[in-house]
Write an enzyme that holds these catalytic residues in place. Sequence first.
Site, PDB file in Angstrom:
ATOM      1  N   LYS A 109      32.849 -54.405 130.311  1.00 24.57           N
ATOM      2  CA  LYS A 109      34.484 -53.005 129.657  1.00 24.57           C
ATOM      3  C   LYS A 109      35.498 -54.508 129.187  1.00 24.57           C
ATOM      4  O   LYS A 109      35.288 -53.897 128.556  1.00 24.57           O
ATOM      5  CB  LYS A 109      34.615 -52.639 130.747  1.00 24.57           C
ATOM      6  CG  LYS A 109      35.694 -51.174 130.813  1.00 24.57           C
ATOM      7  CD  LYS A 109      35.953 -50.673 131.854  1.00 24.57           C
ATOM      8  CE  LYS A 109      37.128 -51.367 132.846  1.00 24.57           C
ATOM      9  NZ  LYS A 109      38.444 -51.511 132.889  1.00 24.57           N
ATOM     10  N   ASN A 110      36.404 -55.190 130.102  1.00 25.22           N
ATOM     11  CA  ASN A 110      37.303 -55.824 129.644  1.00 25.22           C
ATOM     12  C   ASN A 110      37.436 -56.723 128.445  1.00 25.22           C
ATOM     13  O   ASN A 110      38.293 -56.577 128.212  1.00 25.22           O
ATOM     14  CB  ASN A 110      37.917 -55.907 131.029  1.00 25.22           C
ATOM     15  CG  ASN A 110      38.440 -54.757 132.863  1.00 25.22           C
ATOM     16  OD1 ASN A 110      38.396 -54.254 131.957  1.00 25.22           O
ATOM     17  ND2 ASN A 110      38.187 -56.002 132.904  1.00 25.22           N
TER      18      ASN A 110
ATOM     19  N   ILE B 105      55.218 -54.027 132.203  1.00 22.52           N
ATOM     20  CA  ILE B 105      54.464 -54.905 131.169  1.00 22.52           C
ATOM     21  C   ILE B 105      55.593 -56.081 130.600  1.00 22.52           C
ATOM     22  O   ILE B 105      55.154 -56.566 129.560  1.00 22.52           O
ATOM     23  CB  ILE B 105      54.347 -53.884 129.980  1.00 22.52           C
ATOM     24  CG1 ILE B 105      54.610 -53.004 129.675  1.00 22.52           C
ATOM     25  CG2 ILE B 105      52.924 -53.580 130.421  1.00 22.52           C
ATOM     26  CD1 ILE B 105      55.306 -52.239 128.399  1.00 22.52           C
TER      27      ILE B 105
ATOM     28  N   ILE C 264      46.300 -59.629 144.252  1.00 26.43           N
ATOM     29  CA  ILE C 264      47.093 -59.070 141.988  1.00 26.43           C
ATOM     30  C   ILE C 264      47.484 -57.722 142.749  1.00 26.43           C
ATOM     31  O   ILE C 264      48.744 -57.180 141.620  1.00 26.43           O
ATOM     32  CB  ILE C 264      46.003 -59.320 141.530  1.00 26.43           C
ATOM     33  CG1 ILE C 264      44.519 -60.637 141.974  1.00 26.43           C
ATOM     34  CG2 ILE C 264      46.031 -58.996 140.099  1.00 26.43           C
ATOM     35  CD1 ILE C 264      45.896 -62.140 141.269  1.00 26.43           C
TER      36      ILE C 264
ATOM     37  N   CYS D 148      48.946 -44.743 138.248  1.00 29.95           N
ATOM     38  CA  CYS D 148      49.573 -45.709 138.780  1.00 29.95           C
ATOM     39  C   CYS D 148      48.265 -46.479 139.566  1.00 29.95           C
ATOM     40  O   CYS D 148      48.572 -46.669 140.739  1.00 29.95           O
ATOM     41  CB  CYS D 148      51.298 -46.512 139.494  1.00 29.95           C
ATOM     42  SG  CYS D 148      51.195 -44.864 141.117  1.00 29.95           S
TER      43      CYS D 148
ATOM     44  N   ASP E  66      38.743 -57.441 141.204  1.00 28.29           N
ATOM     45  CA  ASP E  66      37.773 -56.180 140.541  1.00 28.29           C
ATOM     46  C   ASP E  66      36.428 -56.449 141.679  1.00 28.29           C
ATOM     47  O   ASP E  66      35.769 -55.188 141.460  1.00 28.29           O
ATOM     48  CB  ASP E  66      37.585 -56.554 139.401  1.00 28.29           C
ATOM     49  CG  ASP E  66      38.870 -56.232 138.244  1.00 28.29           C
ATOM     50  OD1 ASP E  66      39.320 -55.532 138.520  1.00 28.29           O
ATOM     51  OD2 ASP E  66      38.794 -56.400 137.030  1.00 28.29           O
TER      52      ASP E  66
ATOM     53  N   ARG F  54      52.091 -51.361 137.149  1.00 32.26           N
ATOM     54  CA  ARG F  54      51.542 -52.351 136.328  1.00 32.26           C
ATOM     55  C   ARG F  54      52.853 -52.401 135.536  1.00 32.26           C
ATOM     56  O   ARG F  54      52.421 -51.824 134.755  1.00 32.26           O
ATOM     57  CB  ARG F  54      49.927 -51.816 135.931  1.00 32.26           C
ATOM     58  CG  ARG F  54      49.323 -52.259 137.318  1.00 32.26           C
ATOM     59  CD  ARG F  54      47.745 -51.140 136.786  1.00 32.26           C
ATOM     60  NE  ARG F  54      47.263 -52.912 135.556  1.00 32.26           N
ATOM     61  CZ  ARG F  54      45.727 -51.814 136.062  1.00 32.26           C
ATOM     62  NH1 ARG F  54      45.503 -50.902 136.176  1.00 32.26           N
ATOM     63  NH2 ARG F  54      45.109 -52.984 134.810  1.00 32.26           N
TER      64      ARG F  54
ATOM     65  N   ARG G 193      34.632 -45.157 134.102  1.00 29.61           N
ATOM     66  CA  ARG G 193      35.583 -45.682 132.748  1.00 29.61           C
ATOM     67  C   ARG G 193      35.086 -47.509 132.525  1.00 29.61           C
ATOM     68  O   ARG G 193      34.665 -47.604 131.766  1.00 29.61           O
ATOM     69  CB  ARG G 193      36.677 -45.495 133.451  1.00 29.61           C
ATOM     70  CG  ARG G 193      37.475 -44.461 133.593  1.00 29.61           C
ATOM     71  CD  ARG G 193      38.666 -44.727 134.891  1.00 29.61           C
ATOM     72  NE  ARG G 193      39.395 -44.953 133.790  1.00 29.61           N
ATOM     73  CZ  ARG G 193      40.882 -46.157 134.009  1.00 29.61           C
ATOM     74  NH1 ARG G 193      41.328 -45.182 135.302  1.00 29.61           N
ATOM     75  NH2 ARG G 193      41.402 -46.542 133.289  1.00 29.61           N
TER      76      ARG G 193
ATOM     77  N   ARG H 157      45.256 -46.850 131.040  1.00 28.78           N
ATOM     78  CA  ARG H 157      46.296 -48.322 130.992  1.00 28.78           C
ATOM     79  C   ARG H 157      46.126 -49.946 129.799  1.00 28.78           C
ATOM     80  O   ARG H 157      46.588 -50.108 129.199  1.00 28.78           O
ATOM     81  CB  ARG H 157      45.809 -48.588 132.739  1.00 28.78           C
ATOM     82  CG  ARG H 157      46.831 -49.136 133.115  1.00 28.78           C
ATOM     83  CD  ARG H 157      46.711 -49.272 134.599  1.00 28.78           C
ATOM     84  NE  ARG H 157      46.004 -48.631 135.041  1.00 28.78           N
ATOM     85  CZ  ARG H 157      46.419 -47.416 135.927  1.00 28.78           C
ATOM     86  NH1 ARG H 157      47.422 -46.986 135.221  1.00 28.78           N
ATOM     87  NH2 ARG H 157      45.528 -46.190 136.281  1.00 28.78           N
TER      88      ARG H 157
HETATM   89  N1  EPU Z   1      51.832 -57.816 136.105  1.00 28.59           N
HETATM   90  C1  EPU Z   1      53.763 -58.436 135.895  1.00 28.59           C
HETATM   91  N2  EPU Z   1      54.087 -58.557 134.673  1.00 28.59           N
HETATM   92  C2  EPU Z   1      53.117 -57.967 132.999  1.00 28.59           C
HETATM   93  C3  EPU Z   1      51.961 -57.871 133.599  1.00 28.59           C
HETATM   94  C4  EPU Z   1      51.319 -57.907 135.245  1.00 28.59           C
HETATM   95  O1  EPU Z   1      54.095 -58.078 137.081  1.00 28.59           O
HETATM   96  O2  EPU Z   1      54.153 -57.948 131.882  1.00 28.59           O
HETATM   97  C5  EPU Z   1      51.108 -58.398 137.135  1.00 28.59           C
HETATM   98  C6  EPU Z   1      51.118 -56.534 137.532  1.00 28.59           C
HETATM   99  O3  EPU Z   1      51.530 -55.900 137.879  1.00 28.59           O
HETATM  100  C7  EPU Z   1      49.313 -57.541 138.251  1.00 28.59           C
HETATM  101  C8  EPU Z   1      48.983 -59.027 138.061  1.00 28.59           C
HETATM  102  O4  EPU Z   1      49.887 -59.011 137.582  1.00 28.59           O
HETATM  103  O5  EPU Z   1      49.672 -57.339 139.284  1.00 28.59           O
HETATM  104  C9  EPU Z   1      47.919 -58.901 136.866  1.00 28.59           C
HETATM  105  O6  EPU Z   1      48.455 -58.444 135.904  1.00 28.59           O
HETATM  106  P1  EPU Z   1      47.240 -58.662 134.756  1.00 28.59           P
HETATM  107  O7  EPU Z   1      47.896 -58.373 133.594  1.00 28.59           O
HETATM  108  O8  EPU Z   1      47.198 -59.376 134.619  1.00 28.59           O
HETATM  109  O9  EPU Z   1      45.716 -57.354 134.408  1.00 28.59           O
HETATM  110  P2  EPU Z   1      45.432 -56.109 133.217  1.00 28.59           P
HETATM  111  O10 EPU Z   1      45.643 -57.703 131.893  1.00 28.59           O
HETATM  112  O11 EPU Z   1      46.614 -54.936 133.802  1.00 28.59           O
HETATM  113  C10 EPU Z   1      43.162 -56.192 133.733  1.00 28.59           C
HETATM  114  C11 EPU Z   1      41.709 -55.830 134.258  1.00 28.59           C
HETATM  115  C12 EPU Z   1      42.272 -55.599 135.908  1.00 28.59           C
HETATM  116  C13 EPU Z   1      41.531 -57.065 135.969  1.00 28.59           C
HETATM  117  C14 EPU Z   1      42.647 -57.598 136.121  1.00 28.59           C
HETATM  118  C15 EPU Z   1      43.253 -58.968 136.632  1.00 28.59           C
HETATM  119  C16 EPU Z   1      41.883 -54.797 131.516  1.00 28.59           C
HETATM  120  C17 EPU Z   1      41.290 -54.071 130.933  1.00 28.59           C
HETATM  121  N3  EPU Z   1      41.868 -54.562 133.077  1.00 28.59           N
HETATM  122  O12 EPU Z   1      44.306 -55.819 133.927  1.00 28.59           O
HETATM  123  O13 EPU Z   1      40.689 -54.808 135.225  1.00 28.59           O
HETATM  124  O14 EPU Z   1      41.717 -56.007 137.693  1.00 28.59           O
HETATM  125  O15 EPU Z   1      43.215 -57.659 134.475  1.00 28.59           O
HETATM  126  O16 EPU Z   1      42.277 -59.320 136.767  1.00 28.59           O
HETATM  127  O17 EPU Z   1      41.451 -56.103 131.603  1.00 28.59           O
HETATM  128  C18 EPU Z   1      39.321 -52.823 136.383  1.00 28.59           C
HETATM  129  O18 EPU Z   1      38.226 -53.209 135.600  1.00 28.59           O
HETATM  130  O19 EPU Z   1      39.273 -52.563 136.879  1.00 28.59           O
HETATM  131  C19 EPU Z   1      40.180 -53.532 136.401  1.00 28.59           C
HETATM  132  C20 EPU Z   1      41.319 -52.902 136.612  1.00 28.59           C
END
Ligand code: EPU
Length: 419
Positions: free
Chosen positions: A22-23, A123, A328, A116, A306, A121, A398, A92
């Site tokens: 998926k990711n 950006i 995380i 949330c 995950d 989360r 999802r 998301r």
């Molecule tokens: N974070 C920040 N600021 C940012 C970006 C991230 O503080 O600008 C923090 C987040 O709040 C979190 C941590 O950094 O605490 C990790 O976030 P990351 O950006 O790495 O995660 P993501 O890109 O939002 C992806 C996967 C998630 C998976 C995480 C960590 C996708 C679509 N989602 O999320 O997958 O848990 O990386 O590996 O790729 C899932 O599949 O169930 C899922 C949630």
Amino acid sequence: MQKLVIRGEKRLCGEIAVQGAKNSALALLAACVLCSGEVVLKNCPALSDVFAACRILNRLGCKSRYLDHCAYVDAGGMSECAVPEDMMRQMRSSIVFLGAVLGRKGQCELSYPGGCELGPRPIDMHLSALSQMGVKINEEYGVLCCECPKGLHGARINLDFPSVGATENIMLAAALAKGETVITNAAREPEIADLGDFLNCCGARVSGQGTSTIVISGVDKLHGCEYEVMPDRIAAATYMSAAAITGGELDLKNARAEHLGAVIPVFEQMGCRVFSYDDRIYIAGKQPLKAVKTIRTMPFPAFPTDAQAVVMAALTKAKGTSVVVENIFSSRYRHVDELVRMGADIKTEGKVAVIEGVERLYGARVRAADLRGGAALVLAGLAAQGETEVENLCYIDRGYESIEKYLRNVGADVCRMTS
Ligand code: EPU
């Protein structure tokens, strides 16, 4: 509203062909925006999040269709730069369209991705990186209006934390930018390597994907290609846990042991036998399972957040005390209360969960609050005495392709019902 009804205590046995990731698929679908010419994504999982990404592509004026595990995307006619709020809220990961649309059109308008589910989360890292690449960002009433008046240019970007989404957004924005972009402290997840490989297949110049320094030299154009999405390592971990908790034996096809380097030893510590060969992982569960000392979730290559909930499901029945530390996301224990309703003995405080193994779980009516936590409830249901109903199936859909069919094929008594 759909739910799963599971009659537990059936030992699972057989082969499962693990779905595409998926990711990875979601990032690749966003990347299609950058390509002139048709992209064919094979092994693309049939998931509600994938369909949501296809709807975003169509809204942007690209042509996308999905047929039999292939997504076909032609972004030639892309006419729009704005993703409407309702589409942003559906998924998301819609945020990765930001880098891709900016890369293609030099402007993009979208809102913050919704909900949330796992805690806040933010950006901020995505936005700071893009502004270093020449993007001007204006935020009004939750809508981000982004444009790059002088075009996107390469930059040296050091991430404070190896965020998966921020790394993807930078790679997407950088593929067609002027000059070289260097990302340090980049995320090293296999899905990032898959994105880099896909972009290269389309004519990009990306190196270092899968390591903490990624270099992207911008090119003028990307073309279409045929590409096979990598296997889903978290779906594989979920089915490994299904074998463990039921004392079963599963042969997982399309599962790469090198993607699960921190997960496989945990199942081994529980007493399971695990062998990997080619793109397969064989696991035999052993009853009773043994507790594991401490699992700490961290960015790849450490134990993935995950897989935390699905492994915790197996630990509920492991003899002894196990400890999990979720580093995380701040709210990723929403499955715990539901597991407790099924007889599990789990206490949480902040990041830490302490699991005292119990001999028996009992069927109950429980509710998924997020994707992986929902999968954990299904796993607990497979091992529980009596009948379990898992509500809010939309979360599980999802990320897991027809989970009930995969499980039924290996001996589970599970069916989907509409209530
Ligand atoms: N974070 C920040 N600021 C940012 C970006 C991230 O503080 O600008 C923090 C987040 O709040 C979190 C941590 O950094 O605490 C990790 O976030 P990351 O950006 O790495 O995660 P993501 O890109 O939002 C992806 C996967 C998630 C998976 C995480 C960590 C996708 C679509 N989602 O999320 O997958 O848990 O990386 O590996 O790729 C899932 O599949 O169930 C899922 C949630």
